[in-house]
Design a protein around this motif. Structure first.
Motif, PDB file in Angstrom:
ATOM      1  N   UNK A  22       0.850  -1.198   0.000  1.00  0.00           N
ATOM      2  CA  UNK A  22       0.000   0.000   0.000  1.00  0.00           C
ATOM      3  C   UNK A  22       0.878   1.236   0.000  1.00  0.00           C
ATOM      4  N   UNK A  23       0.646   2.089  -0.998  1.00  0.00           N
ATOM      5  CA  UNK A  23       1.350   3.359  -1.124  1.00  0.00           C
ATOM      6  C   UNK A  23       0.302   4.463  -1.033  1.00  0.00           C
ATOM      7  N   UNK A  24       0.448   5.358  -0.056  1.00  0.00           N
ATOM      8  CA  UNK A  24      -0.496   6.470   0.070  1.00  0.00           C
ATOM      9  C   UNK A  24       0.229   7.691   0.598  1.00  0.00           C
ATOM     10  N   UNK A  25      -0.490   8.798   0.659  1.00  0.00           N
ATOM     11  CA  UNK A  25       0.072  10.079   1.098  1.00  0.00           C
ATOM     12  C   UNK A  25      -0.792  10.655   2.212  1.00  0.00           C
ATOM     13  N   UNK A  26      -0.241  11.669   2.883  1.00  0.00           N
ATOM     14  CA  UNK A  26      -0.931  12.250   4.043  1.00  0.00           C
ATOM     15  C   UNK A  26      -1.752  13.483   3.697  1.00  0.00           C
ATOM     16  N   UNK A  27      -1.756  13.888   2.444  1.00  0.00           N
ATOM     17  CA  UNK A  27      -2.333  15.185   2.063  1.00  0.00           C
ATOM     18  C   UNK A  27      -3.719  15.444   2.650  1.00  0.00           C
ATOM     19  N   UNK A  28      -4.719  14.561   2.405  1.00  0.00           N
ATOM     20  CA  UNK A  28      -6.052  14.856   2.947  1.00  0.00           C
ATOM     21  C   UNK A  28      -6.283  14.320   4.359  1.00  0.00           C
ATOM     22  N   UNK A  29      -5.256  13.739   4.971  1.00  0.00           N
ATOM     23  CA  UNK A  29      -5.371  13.338   6.376  1.00  0.00           C
ATOM     24  C   UNK A  29      -5.653  11.876   6.643  1.00  0.00           C
ATOM     25  N   UNK A  45      -8.204  20.162   3.239  1.00  0.00           N
ATOM     26  CA  UNK A  45      -9.640  19.983   3.012  1.00  0.00           C
ATOM     27  C   UNK A  45     -10.004  20.086   1.530  1.00  0.00           C
ATOM     28  N   UNK A  46      -9.273  20.910   0.783  1.00  0.00           N
ATOM     29  CA  UNK A  46      -9.584  21.051  -0.651  1.00  0.00           C
ATOM     30  C   UNK A  46      -9.359  19.730  -1.360  1.00  0.00           C
ATOM     31  N   UNK A  47      -8.214  19.093  -1.094  1.00  0.00           N
ATOM     32  CA  UNK A  47      -7.910  17.803  -1.723  1.00  0.00           C
ATOM     33  C   UNK A  47      -8.929  16.759  -1.303  1.00  0.00           C
ATOM     34  N   UNK A  86      -5.543  15.120  -6.683  1.00  0.00           N
ATOM     35  CA  UNK A  86      -4.190  15.220  -6.116  1.00  0.00           C
ATOM     36  C   UNK A  86      -3.803  16.663  -5.839  1.00  0.00           C
ATOM     37  N   UNK A  87      -2.971  16.853  -4.806  1.00  0.00           N
ATOM     38  CA  UNK A  87      -2.536  18.200  -4.464  1.00  0.00           C
ATOM     39  C   UNK A  87      -1.801  18.889  -5.589  1.00  0.00           C
ATOM     40  N   UNK A  88      -0.961  18.137  -6.336  1.00  0.00           N
ATOM     41  CA  UNK A  88      -0.224  18.731  -7.450  1.00  0.00           C
ATOM     42  C   UNK A  88      -1.131  19.219  -8.557  1.00  0.00           C
ATOM     43  N   UNK A  89      -2.233  18.507  -8.771  1.00  0.00           N
ATOM     44  CA  UNK A  89      -3.203  18.919  -9.789  1.00  0.00           C
ATOM     45  C   UNK A  89      -3.845  20.250  -9.380  1.00  0.00           C
ATOM     46  N   UNK A  90      -4.219  20.369  -8.121  1.00  0.00           N
ATOM     47  CA  UNK A  90      -4.816  21.614  -7.634  1.00  0.00           C
ATOM     48  C   UNK A  90      -3.826  22.768  -7.753  1.00  0.00           C
ATOM     49  N   UNK A  91      -2.566  22.511  -7.371  1.00  0.00           N
ATOM     50  CA  UNK A  91      -1.544  23.558  -7.441  1.00  0.00           C
ATOM     51  C   UNK A  91      -1.354  24.046  -8.866  1.00  0.00           C
ATOM     52  N   UNK A  92      -1.316  23.110  -9.822  1.00  0.00           N
ATOM     53  CA  UNK A  92      -1.121  23.501 -11.216  1.00  0.00           C
ATOM     54  C   UNK A  92      -2.307  24.292 -11.759  1.00  0.00           C
ATOM     55  N   UNK A  93      -3.527  23.894 -11.372  1.00  0.00           N
ATOM     56  CA  UNK A  93      -4.696  24.647 -11.820  1.00  0.00           C
ATOM     57  C   UNK A  93      -4.662  26.065 -11.255  1.00  0.00           C
ATOM     58  N   UNK A  94      -4.283  26.192  -9.986  1.00  0.00           N
ATOM     59  CA  UNK A  94      -4.196  27.528  -9.392  1.00  0.00           C
ATOM     60  C   UNK A  94      -3.138  28.367 -10.089  1.00  0.00           C
TER      61      UNK A  94
END
Length: 554
Positions: free
Chosen positions: A224-231, A360-362, A368-376
């Protein structure tokens, strides 16, 4: 339940990529290698992803030398792993088998033991060549299934879509979907399966259910590979541990949390309470962590959070009574099947280690956080950042139109950029998809592979000019030029196969990097300039002129 839990350390690839824009220099990597040699991780992810590009682009260093230095420094103490996008390798375009074979062969020879292979569409046909070439060259194929969730639509949106003749699928990405993909990859010869949750969207309940289902249906190891971004990160890994996962991915404390994976140290504290043996040398990890603290300070320009966790050495660490209670409570909740309680307690555990708050946005947008950052970033360039909520609202429909691809690089960036384009079209009084990117056209056309949901032929015709899915034709692939550099004595831009592969995979970046390398080589090969001629002896000594000058003035 097995009493063994293998740990894949991500610090030198995914960890630094998620936290510090992949800016670790070779000298910084070298500082931690002696300790990694003693750490005893099952595996270390050290290459692939953004590493080869960034090493050349920003640091002027050789990606192959980076890999080989880690191979020599670790000396077989842990398996080395890399990340590859299947037929796309590192870019957006699919590559022919000749390029894939060369990349896999040289990667294994340079030190890679396990190649983690994924496809942005979970199209396993795009993974077949990499699996075969890795194994033919003596490596192991870790086949990743990208975790994603179904796009969200309101009742009103569903009704509107129905009257427009647009189909909205039911559940696409339920547990049966991931089990089917895992079984197909196992049948293809995968050595292990990874659930690759790049956005950190797998919640604790789903994590437990999915790992249980995979362990019941698939006989090879599950990671299992995951990230902490959304908690969800720590809680979901804990639930996977209880469900019998074989391998989990972690990052050493000072590089963990936020957009990165959970900390090894927290997972080790939970494993201790579950009676799971990781085989990791805690003293060696503490030494790595101390070096990483200094390195993180050196990389502060790229540290978006600048929140250091407390210093921790598990060799002598005793949690405070409050933290010990949280750890014990989380394990008890996990073993008794209370995922919501696990999440609550694990988020308090993460907070005690000074982790950033969940994004919370993610979590709500499920991107993904990177997708949101690029859109912004796109919106800011257009001075339209106030439209971000509208863009987030449009993403599910753009994703549906494009066949509901998982949101992972490159599809996440393609869908995100197109959602911005659609909103910009609207602000200019134009219809959606007036402005479409080449990458979006290729995705809809079928050039990236088969999408999880069928694309409406009429929409495909509108966007790509064809009604039928049209795969990319690798027979038309043109190899990158490798010119002789006349201004540098006729040296070839790429001097060997490894450098030729860099040109194939990163054309513009490698061109600039290799030109600088050849320039240094050429300069070093030139004969040294002749020494300056000795000064001519003066006809009269200096004392004569001093005497003459003094007498004239007198």
């Amino acid at each position: 339940m097995s009493t063994r839990l293998s740990i894949r350390d991500l610090t030198l690839r995914d960890g630094q990529q998620s936290q510090f824009a992949t800016r670790m220099t070779q000298a910084q990597v070298d500082r931690v290698l002696p300790f990694y040699k003693e750490a005893g991780f099952y595996a270390m992810e050290v290459w692939g992803g953004a590493v080869p590009d960034s090493v050349m682009r920003f640091l002027g260093e050789n990606p192959w030398a980076r890999l080989e230095s880690i191979r020599d420094g670790v000396a077989g103490a842990s398996k080395l792993t890399a990340l590859s996008r299947g037929r796309n390798l590192f870019g957006y375009n699919p590559y022919p088998d000749s390029v894939i074979e060369g990349f896999c062969r040289n990667s294994v020879r340079s030190g890679i033991d396990i190649m983690r292979v994924f496809d942005a569409l979970n199209d396993i046909d795009n993974m077949a060549a990499t699996i075969r070439f890795v194994q033919e060259n003596g490596g192991m194929a870790d086949c990743a299934v990208c975790y994603t969730v179904d796009p969200k639509f309101s009742v009103g949106e569903r009704v509107s879509a129905f009257f427009k003749g647009k189909k909205i699928p039911g559940t696409l990405f339920g547990i049966p979907y991931f089990v089917r993909k895992a079984k197909a990859l196992a049948a293809m010869g995968a050595d292990m399966i990874t659930i690759k949750d790049m956005a950190g969207l797998i919640d604790p309940a789903t994590s437990a259910a999915l790992i249980q289902a995979l362990k019941a249906e698939v006989s090879i190891p599950i990671d299992l590979h995951t990230h902490c971004t959304p908690g969800f990160g720590t809680a979901s890994i804990l639930m996977a541990m209880v469900a019998g996962v074989d391998i989990v991915d972690t990052v050493i404390m000072n590089f963990s949390g936020g957009p990165a994976a959970p900390a090894y140290e927290i997972i080790q504290l939970l494993a201790d309470r579950l009676g799971l043996d990781t085989g990791v040398n805690r003293a060696a990890v503490a030494s790595i962590n101390r070096e990483l603290r200094g390195i993180r300070t050196e990389l502060s320009a790229f540290d978006q959070y600048k929140r250091m966790p407390p210093e921790i050495d598990l060799n002598s660490y005793k949690p405070s009574p409050e933290l010990a209670s949280l750890l014990d409570g989380a394990v008890e909740a996990a073993t008794t099947g209370k995922p919501d309680e696990v999440l609550r307690l694990c988020q308090r555990i993460e907070a005690s280690f000074n982790y950033p708050e969940p994004d919370d946005i993610v979590r709500h947008a499920q991107i993904p956080g990177g997708m949101y950052t690029n859109m912004m970033s796109q919106l800011k360039d257009l001075k339209l950042e106030h439209l971000v909520d509208e863009v987030l609202h449009v993403v599910p429909m753009v994703r549906l139109d494009a066949g509901v691809p998982p949101l992972v690089t490159p599809t996440s960036q393609i869908v995100g950029a197109q959602a911005v384009n659609c909103v910009v079209d609207r602000t200019q009084g134009k219809s959606f998809y007036t402005n479409v990117s080449k990458n979006f056209i290729d995705l809809v056309k079928g050039s990236y592979g088969k999408t999880p949901f069928a694309i409406d032929p009429e929409f495909r015709f509108k966007i790509a000019g064809v009604r039928e899915e049209t795969p990319y034709d690798t027979s038309k692939y043109k190899k990158q030029p490798n010119p002789e550099l006349s201004d540098l004595g006729g040296l070839r831009l790429a001097s060997d196969e490894k450098e030729e592969l860099l040109l194939e995979l990163f054309p513009s970046v490698a061109d600039k990097y290799l030109r600088s390398v050849r320039e240094k080589e050429y300069t070093a090969s030139l004969p040294p300039p002749p020494p300056p001629a000795p000064p001519k002896p003066e006809l009269y000594p200096a004392e004569f002129w001093d005497f003459l000058t003094a007498n004239i003035e007198a």
